[in-house]
Design a protein around this motif. Structure first.
Motif, PDB file in Angstrom:
ATOM      1  N   ASN A  53      53.298  23.341  27.031  1.00 53.65           N
ATOM      2  CA  ASN A  53      52.726  24.270  28.013  1.00 53.65           C
ATOM      3  C   ASN A  53      52.822  23.716  29.429  1.00 53.65           C
ATOM      4  N   THR A  54      52.598  22.412  29.577  1.00 48.52           N
ATOM      5  CA  THR A  54      52.706  21.787  30.886  1.00 48.52           C
ATOM      6  C   THR A  54      54.141  21.883  31.409  1.00 48.52           C
ATOM      7  N   ALA A  55      55.097  21.660  30.521  1.00 51.71           N
ATOM      8  CA  ALA A  55      56.499  21.772  30.917  1.00 51.71           C
ATOM      9  C   ALA A  55      56.833  23.207  31.330  1.00 51.71           C
ATOM     10  N   PHE A  56      56.331  24.182  30.576  1.00 52.61           N
ATOM     11  CA  PHE A  56      56.585  25.588  30.931  1.00 52.61           C
ATOM     12  C   PHE A  56      55.967  25.927  32.287  1.00 52.61           C
ATOM     13  N   VAL A  57      54.723  25.483  32.513  1.00 49.15           N
ATOM     14  CA  VAL A  57      54.058  25.760  33.791  1.00 49.15           C
ATOM     15  C   VAL A  57      54.830  25.090  34.928  1.00 49.15           C
ATOM     16  N   TRP A  58      55.218  23.840  34.742  1.00 44.06           N
ATOM     17  CA  TRP A  58      55.944  23.110  35.780  1.00 44.06           C
ATOM     18  C   TRP A  58      57.285  23.771  36.074  1.00 44.06           C
ATOM     19  N   LEU A  59      58.063  24.013  35.030  1.00 45.07           N
ATOM     20  CA  LEU A  59      59.398  24.572  35.199  1.00 45.07           C
ATOM     21  C   LEU A  59      59.370  25.954  35.846  1.00 45.07           C
ATOM     22  N   LEU A  60      58.431  26.778  35.427  1.00 45.88           N
ATOM     23  CA  LEU A  60      58.441  28.175  35.856  1.00 45.88           C
ATOM     24  C   LEU A  60      57.639  28.465  37.118  1.00 45.88           C
ATOM     25  N   THR A  61      56.675  27.601  37.484  1.00 48.81           N
ATOM     26  CA  THR A  61      55.849  27.917  38.661  1.00 48.81           C
ATOM     27  C   THR A  61      55.959  26.908  39.801  1.00 48.81           C
ATOM     28  N   ASP A  62      56.385  25.701  39.529  1.00 51.43           N
ATOM     29  CA  ASP A  62      56.417  24.674  40.573  1.00 51.43           C
ATOM     30  C   ASP A  62      57.423  25.039  41.662  1.00 51.43           C
ATOM     31  N   ASP A  63      57.051  24.765  42.899  1.00 50.12           N
ATOM     32  CA  ASP A  63      57.923  25.081  44.040  1.00 50.12           C
ATOM     33  C   ASP A  63      59.246  24.321  43.987  1.00 50.12           C
ATOM     34  N   ALA A  64      59.249  23.153  43.385  1.00 52.11           N
ATOM     35  CA  ALA A  64      60.481  22.374  43.283  1.00 52.11           C
ATOM     36  C   ALA A  64      61.396  22.876  42.164  1.00 52.11           C
ATOM     37  N   MET A  65      60.883  23.753  41.316  1.00 57.36           N
ATOM     38  CA  MET A  65      61.692  24.280  40.210  1.00 57.36           C
ATOM     39  C   MET A  65      61.965  25.767  40.458  1.00 57.36           C
ATOM     40  N   LEU A  66      61.506  26.655  39.574  1.00 55.39           N
ATOM     41  CA  LEU A  66      61.814  28.086  39.710  1.00 55.39           C
ATOM     42  C   LEU A  66      60.861  28.840  40.635  1.00 55.39           C
ATOM     43  N   ALA A  67      59.711  28.270  40.929  1.00 55.98           N
ATOM     44  CA  ALA A  67      58.735  28.855  41.854  1.00 55.98           C
ATOM     45  C   ALA A  67      58.370  30.304  41.517  1.00 55.98           C
ATOM     46  N   GLY A  68      58.234  30.571  40.229  1.00 56.88           N
ATOM     47  CA  GLY A  68      57.884  31.919  39.788  1.00 56.88           C
ATOM     48  C   GLY A  68      56.397  32.183  39.890  1.00 56.88           C
ATOM     49  N   PRO A  69      55.993  33.405  39.568  1.00 57.58           N
ATOM     50  CA  PRO A  69      54.569  33.737  39.604  1.00 57.58           C
ATOM     51  C   PRO A  69      53.790  33.027  38.493  1.00 57.58           C
ATOM     52  N   TRP A  70      52.493  32.996  38.653  1.00 56.96           N
ATOM     53  CA  TRP A  70      51.601  32.278  37.737  1.00 56.96           C
ATOM     54  C   TRP A  70      51.742  32.722  36.293  1.00 56.96           C
ATOM     55  N   TRP A  71      52.133  33.949  36.029  1.00 55.41           N
ATOM     56  CA  TRP A  71      52.153  34.490  34.659  1.00 55.41           C
ATOM     57  C   TRP A  71      53.438  34.184  33.910  1.00 55.41           C
ATOM     58  N   TRP A  72      54.485  33.740  34.559  1.00 55.69           N
ATOM     59  CA  TRP A  72      55.731  33.438  33.854  1.00 55.69           C
ATOM     60  C   TRP A  72      55.552  32.471  32.684  1.00 55.69           C
ATOM     61  N   PRO A  73      54.782  31.390  32.833  1.00 60.23           N
ATOM     62  CA  PRO A  73      54.643  30.461  31.702  1.00 60.23           C
ATOM     63  C   PRO A  73      53.983  31.082  30.473  1.00 60.23           C
ATOM     64  N   LEU A  74      53.239  32.153  30.664  1.00 60.10           N
ATOM     65  CA  LEU A  74      52.573  32.761  29.509  1.00 60.10           C
ATOM     66  C   LEU A  74      53.573  33.273  28.475  1.00 60.10           C
ATOM     67  N   ILE A  75      54.769  33.621  28.894  1.00 59.09           N
ATOM     68  CA  ILE A  75      55.766  34.143  27.947  1.00 59.09           C
ATOM     69  C   ILE A  75      56.156  33.077  26.917  1.00 59.09           C
ATOM     70  N   PRO A  76      56.661  31.902  27.324  1.00 59.54           N
ATOM     71  CA  PRO A  76      56.951  30.897  26.289  1.00 59.54           C
ATOM     72  C   PRO A  76      55.690  30.324  25.644  1.00 59.54           C
ATOM     73  N   ILE A  77      54.582  30.306  26.380  1.00 61.40           N
ATOM     74  CA  ILE A  77      53.333  29.816  25.800  1.00 61.40           C
ATOM     75  C   ILE A  77      52.888  30.719  24.652  1.00 61.40           C
ATOM     76  N   LEU A  78      53.144  32.004  24.773  1.00 60.81           N
ATOM     77  CA  LEU A  78      52.771  32.953  23.711  1.00 60.81           C
ATOM     78  C   LEU A  78      53.759  32.973  22.553  1.00 60.81           C
ATOM     79  N   PHE A  79      55.039  32.654  22.815  1.00 59.57           N
ATOM     80  CA  PHE A  79      56.048  32.834  21.772  1.00 59.57           C
ATOM     81  C   PHE A  79      56.704  31.550  21.262  1.00 59.57           C
ATOM     82  N   VAL A  80      56.747  30.495  22.042  1.00 51.80           N
ATOM     83  CA  VAL A  80      57.399  29.257  21.604  1.00 51.80           C
ATOM     84  C   VAL A  80      56.377  28.256  21.070  1.00 51.80           C
ATOM     85  N   THR A  81      55.356  27.971  21.863  1.00 49.76           N
ATOM     86  CA  THR A  81      54.360  26.965  21.477  1.00 49.76           C
ATOM     87  C   THR A  81      53.723  27.252  20.118  1.00 49.76           C
ATOM     88  N   PRO A  82      53.323  28.503  19.813  1.00 43.71           N
ATOM     89  CA  PRO A  82      52.716  28.751  18.495  1.00 43.71           C
ATOM     90  C   PRO A  82      53.646  28.439  17.317  1.00 43.71           C
TER      91      PRO A  82
END
Length: 130
Positions: free
Chosen positions: A88-117
């Motif tokens: 989850n930390t990797a998903f949040v970092w990759l998808l929301t961090d300004d140095a990476m994809l800088a996406g909106p806060w909700w982007w990490p919820l997609i892999p968090i809901l479907f990959v992590t489980p």
């Protein structure tokens, strides 16, 4: 799959995991969406709630009677929950961090809901409660 009990465990895990993931989302979303804190701090808060509720739900219901004793499952569950936190930390970092994809806060919820489980089900079934 039916004879080994995996199907029933998968259904119970899905329900309990859905509840746990819902609790994570309820904690993470307002903290991150309203910029109360950073996405990573919101992730830690969501993780703590999900870990505690997940252990109770999975040990008492999802994998009940699967054979492992509580002294084994506690530390193993904690290690698997750290894997979950790491993902989850990797998903949040990759998808929301300004140095990476800088996406909106909700982007990490997609892999968090479907990959992590899926990862945590496999680890819990095979190693924690196996």
């Amino acid at each position: 799959m039916m004879a080994s009990g995996v199907f029933g465990q998968l259904i119970r895990f899905g329900i309990a995991g859905g509840i746990t993931t819902g609790l994570y989302t309820l904690v993470y979303s307002p903290l991150a969406a309203f910029k109360i804190t950073s996405e990573q701090v919101a992730n830690i808060c969501g993780y703590l709630v999900a870990m505690l509720s997940g252990y109770l739900l999975h040990s008492k219901w999802s994998f009940r009677g699967h054979g492992a004793e509580a002294t084994k499952t506690s530390w193993r569950f904690f290690l698997v929950s750290l894997v979950s936190y790491g993902l989850n930390t990797a998903f949040v970092w990759l998808l929301t961090d300004d140095a990476m994809l800088a996406g909106p806060w909700w982007w990490p919820l997609i892999p968090i809901l479907f990959v992590t489980p899926l990862v945590t089900f496999a680890l819990n079934r095979i190693w924690v409660f196996g």
